[in-house]
Design an enzyme around this catalytic site. Structure first.
Site, PDB file in Angstrom:
ATOM      1  N   PHE A   1      -6.196  -6.579  -1.154  1.00  0.00           N
ATOM      2  CA  PHE A   1      -7.347  -6.314  -0.276  1.00  0.00           C
ATOM      3  C   PHE A   1      -7.595  -7.427   0.735  1.00  0.00           C
ATOM      4  CE2 PHE A   1      -7.891  -3.999  -4.228  1.00  0.00           C
ATOM      5  CZ  PHE A   1      -8.070  -2.710  -3.753  1.00  0.00           C
TER       6      PHE A   1
ATOM      7  N   LYS B   1     -20.426  -3.231  12.739  1.00  0.00           N
ATOM      8  CA  LYS B   1     -20.474  -3.780  14.092  1.00  0.00           C
ATOM      9  C   LYS B   1     -19.848  -2.769  15.044  1.00  0.00           C
ATOM     10  CE  LYS B   1     -19.435  -8.108  16.103  1.00  0.00           C
ATOM     11  NZ  LYS B   1     -18.097  -8.565  16.203  1.00  0.00           N
TER      12      LYS B   1
ATOM     13  N   PHE C   1     -19.118  -4.365   8.266  1.00  0.00           N
ATOM     14  CA  PHE C   1     -18.395  -3.260   8.910  1.00  0.00           C
ATOM     15  C   PHE C   1     -19.326  -2.249   9.566  1.00  0.00           C
ATOM     16  CE2 PHE C   1     -13.910  -4.077   8.093  1.00  0.00           C
ATOM     17  CZ  PHE C   1     -14.060  -5.242   7.351  1.00  0.00           C
TER      18      PHE C   1
ATOM     19  N   CYS D   1      -3.531  -1.803   9.252  1.00  0.00           N
ATOM     20  CA  CYS D   1      -3.942  -1.134   8.013  1.00  0.00           C
ATOM     21  C   CYS D   1      -4.816   0.092   8.230  1.00  0.00           C
ATOM     22  CB  CYS D   1      -4.640  -2.147   7.126  1.00  0.00           C
ATOM     23  SG  CYS D   1      -3.572  -3.558   6.810  1.00  0.00           S
TER      24      CYS D   1
ATOM     25  N   GLY E   1      -8.597  -1.336  14.643  1.00  0.00           N
ATOM     26  CA  GLY E   1      -7.151  -1.299  14.871  1.00  0.00           C
ATOM     27  C   GLY E   1      -6.476  -2.099  13.788  1.00  0.00           C
TER      28      GLY E   1
ATOM     29  N   THR F   1       0.862  -1.193   0.000  1.00  0.00           N
ATOM     30  CA  THR F   1       0.000   0.000   0.000  1.00  0.00           C
ATOM     31  C   THR F   1       0.893   1.236   0.000  1.00  0.00           C
ATOM     32  OG1 THR F   1      -1.679  -1.203   1.227  1.00  0.00           O
ATOM     33  CG2 THR F   1      -1.807   1.206   1.296  1.00  0.00           C
TER      34      THR F   1
HETATM   35  C1  UGA Z   1      -8.190  -4.498   6.357  1.00  0.00           C
HETATM   36  C2  UGA Z   1      -9.155  -4.562   5.164  1.00  0.00           C
HETATM   37  O1  UGA Z   1     -10.397  -5.140   5.573  1.00  0.00           O
HETATM   38  C3  UGA Z   1      -8.550  -5.394   4.013  1.00  0.00           C
HETATM   39  O2  UGA Z   1      -9.407  -5.351   2.879  1.00  0.00           O
HETATM   40  C4  UGA Z   1      -7.192  -4.779   3.636  1.00  0.00           C
HETATM   41  O3  UGA Z   1      -6.546  -5.526   2.606  1.00  0.00           O
HETATM   42  C5  UGA Z   1      -6.285  -4.777   4.853  1.00  0.00           C
HETATM   43  O4  UGA Z   1      -6.923  -3.980   5.901  1.00  0.00           O
HETATM   44  C6  UGA Z   1      -4.964  -4.166   4.451  1.00  0.00           C
HETATM   45  O5  UGA Z   1      -4.935  -3.011   4.013  1.00  0.00           O
HETATM   46  O6  UGA Z   1      -3.950  -4.868   4.433  1.00  0.00           O
HETATM   47  P1  UGA Z   1      -7.533  -6.154   8.373  1.00  0.00           P
HETATM   48  O7  UGA Z   1      -6.686  -5.029   8.884  1.00  0.00           O
HETATM   49  O8  UGA Z   1      -6.982  -7.517   8.317  1.00  0.00           O
HETATM   50  O9  UGA Z   1      -8.036  -5.814   6.868  1.00  0.00           O
HETATM   51  O10 UGA Z   1      -8.807  -6.188   9.323  1.00  0.00           O
HETATM   52  P2  UGA Z   1     -10.400  -6.022   9.193  1.00  0.00           P
HETATM   53  O11 UGA Z   1     -11.038  -7.346   9.194  1.00  0.00           O
HETATM   54  O12 UGA Z   1     -10.757  -5.093   8.115  1.00  0.00           O
HETATM   55  O13 UGA Z   1     -10.695  -5.325  10.603  1.00  0.00           O
HETATM   56  C7  UGA Z   1     -10.091  -4.076  10.949  1.00  0.00           C
HETATM   57  C8  UGA Z   1     -10.556  -3.606  12.317  1.00  0.00           C
HETATM   58  O14 UGA Z   1     -11.921  -3.209  12.279  1.00  0.00           O
HETATM   59  C9  UGA Z   1     -10.451  -4.663  13.419  1.00  0.00           C
HETATM   60  O15 UGA Z   1      -9.892  -4.052  14.574  1.00  0.00           O
HETATM   61  C10 UGA Z   1     -11.893  -5.094  13.659  1.00  0.00           C
HETATM   62  O16 UGA Z   1     -12.126  -5.538  14.977  1.00  0.00           O
HETATM   63  C11 UGA Z   1     -12.637  -3.794  13.368  1.00  0.00           C
HETATM   64  N1  UGA Z   1     -14.053  -3.964  12.958  1.00  0.00           N
HETATM   65  C12 UGA Z   1     -14.340  -4.630  11.789  1.00  0.00           C
HETATM   66  C13 UGA Z   1     -15.074  -3.427  13.716  1.00  0.00           C
HETATM   67  O17 UGA Z   1     -14.833  -2.819  14.784  1.00  0.00           O
HETATM   68  N2  UGA Z   1     -16.366  -3.556  13.288  1.00  0.00           N
HETATM   69  C14 UGA Z   1     -16.683  -4.205  12.135  1.00  0.00           C
HETATM   70  O18 UGA Z   1     -17.885  -4.270  11.787  1.00  0.00           O
HETATM   71  C15 UGA Z   1     -15.647  -4.756  11.372  1.00  0.00           C
END
Ligand code: UGA
Length: 450
Positions: free
Chosen positions: A155, A272, A270, A281, A278, A120
């Site tokens: 992604f 929730k 997303f 990314c 955190g 990125t």
């Molecule tokens: C995120 C993106 O979802 C990926 O598409 C992207 O490739 C990646 O960053 C990156 O740039 O490398 P990731 O960091 O693995 O992926 O995690 P997510 O599953 O997106 O969750 C991120 C944060 O949001 C977590 O702390 C999670 O607990 C929080 N979250 C997620 C919420 O608080 N509520 C939700 O509804 C969803």
């Protein structure tokens, strides 16, 4: 095709292994000898569902610390190294630029080769890398005619990395070079057309997705990555902002999120609410986007608000704890969950760890547990004053309060009756609203959601 993948972090290793699985000959390169040695013995350096199984398949996948070993037979070279935050919010490009420098110093193109930036990177960096490599290769070899370049942002999500790599929603190819585009669509064809034999150990979405492709210029591809990540972050912050108001007015935030998500234009993901986002990314990419905008004297109040709301979630939780316990010095507080989200052992940039640190700063005695991240946390946070516990019940012993900081499914199935017997006072702060719809399980507690 012959593929080189520079960087064996979350993006590099999953890409390398998936490309090898679909029939390419892949070499993973990393400066970290320990990682490379693990990989050579078919062991994943990160905990990722299905990765150990994939690495032990019979396929053409090798690893080295020396780029020169493989760079000159490559048809495609991926740069997939990290771009962590600098203290000023900008992305640290030193790893990306050093990978570009290594390519520029060792590549002697005798056939077409496409250099692809998967890391990125801020808008404009693809073209900077292209300039640097073209200039050096021309200086050394007299021509850069066989070089092709493309941006191809990634992604995948941690914890779902292989599933996202084999079954992506979309590919973004950012290049104005037809040869580069052709090479990338040929390389990924089995995934684009979903014609490969699904690996049994990788979760396949149902129905099997139709992968879409977008062919654009490098600047747009770079921006698609930032704009997507930050949009998801602000979607969560919006849900958290609504949840704060719902707490005052009454209503069920899960139903509200569900009701909103039934609209196709909003989608159910997303939304929730809880302690906030955190990981490696969203925090870094939102800061990088703000820094990019600042450099061009442009305000992004919506992105700034998403960041502010995310920070406020932590303050809100601490305030909730103070409202019940009144004073924090000497209070014993059990933190359940250290990873930034479930299904990963990644405890970096985790809101859960921020809460544990803040409680220690306020002189509470903090016990911590995590189903997968404890070993990492013991190393990274060894001087933070946490008491590491291998069992939730051990963490809860004599506690004045328990806080669920990461929504691990495991925490749903704890014997909450035993937990209630273990604690000194039965305050349960559910900062991820994990048990909000199963209050029966925790009826021996005073339950406080987010
Ligand atoms: C995120 C993106 O979802 C990926 O598409 C992207 O490739 C990646 O960053 C990156 O740039 O490398 P990731 O960091 O693995 O992926 O995690 P997510 O599953 O997106 O969750 C991120 C944060 O949001 C977590 O702390 C999670 O607990 C929080 N979250 C997620 C919420 O608080 N509520 C939700 O509804 C969803």
């Amino acid at each position: 095709m012959n593929v080189v993948c520079i960087g064996t972090g979350y993006v590099g290793i999953n890409t390398a292994a998936a490309l090898a699985y679909i029939g390419h000959s892949v070499c993973g390169v990393d400066i970290d000898e320990h990682k490379i040695n693990l990989l050579k013995s078919h062991k994943a350096p990160i905990s990722e569902a299905g990765l150990d199984e994939l690495l032990s398949q019979k396929m053409n996948l090798t690893f080295t610390t020396c780029l020169e070993d493989c760079v000159n037979t490559a048809d495609v070279i991926f740069i997939a190294v990290g771009t962590p935050s600098l203290p000023n919010g900008h992305a640290n490009l030193s790893y990306v630029m050093s990978a570009a420098e290594d390519i520029a110093n060792s590549l002697m193109p005798i056939h077409d080769v496409t250099i692809v930036v998967k890391s990125t990177v801020p808008v404009g960096v693809n073209s900077m890398i292209e300039r640097q490599i073209r200039d050096k290769v021309t200086m050394r070899c007299g021509s850069d005619a066989l070089l092709h370049f493309s941006s191809n942002p990634e992604f995948l999500r941690e914890g779902m990395a292989l599933s996202d790599t084999f079954y992506p929603d979309r590919f973004v190819f950012g290049t104005e070079d037809d040869k580069a585009y052709q090479m990338l669509t040929t390389l990924f064809a089995p995934i684009i057309d979903q014609t490969f034999e699904p690996p049994a150990f990788v979760e396949m979405p149902d129905p099997r997705p139709k992968t879409q492709c977008i062919h654009t210029d490098a600047i747009s591809a770079e921006m698609i990555k930032y704009a997507s990540n930050v949009f998801l972050a602000l979607k969560i912050s919006y849900a958290n902002e609504i949840a704060g108001l719902v707490e005052k007015l009454g209503g069920n935030m899960d139903d509200i999120s569900r009701g909103m998500g039934m609209d196709k234009r909003i989608a159910p993901y997303f939304l929730k609410s809880g302690l906030g986002w955190g990981g490696s990314c969203f925090p870094k990419d939102s800061l990088a986007l703000l820094s990019m905008a600042k450099d061009y004297d442009y305000q992004m109040p919506i992105v700034q608000a998403a960041v502010d709301v995310n920070e406020r979630q932590k303050t809100r939780l601490i305030q909730k704890v103070i409202d019940k316990l009144h004073i924090l010095p000497g209070r014993r507080i059990a933190i359940l969950g250290l990873s930034f989200k479930p299904r990963t052992d990644d405890v970096r940039n985790s809101p859960s760890v921020d809460i544990a640190k803040e409680l220690v700063r306020r002189q509470a005695i903090v016990t911590v547990h995590d189903p997968q991240g404890l070993d990492n946390a013991r190393v990274i946070y060894k001087n933070e004053g946490f008491i590491f516990c291998t069992d939730p019940i051990e963490a809860a012993q004599n506690a004045d309060a328990i806080i669920i900081t990461t929504d691990w499914a495991e925490y749903k199935n704890i014997d909450w009756k035993d937990m209630a017997k273990a604690v000194k006072t039965p305050f349960l702060f559910d900062a991820r609203n994990l048990l909000r719809n199963e209050l029966d399980k925790v009826k021996d507690f005073v339950y406080i959601g987010m």
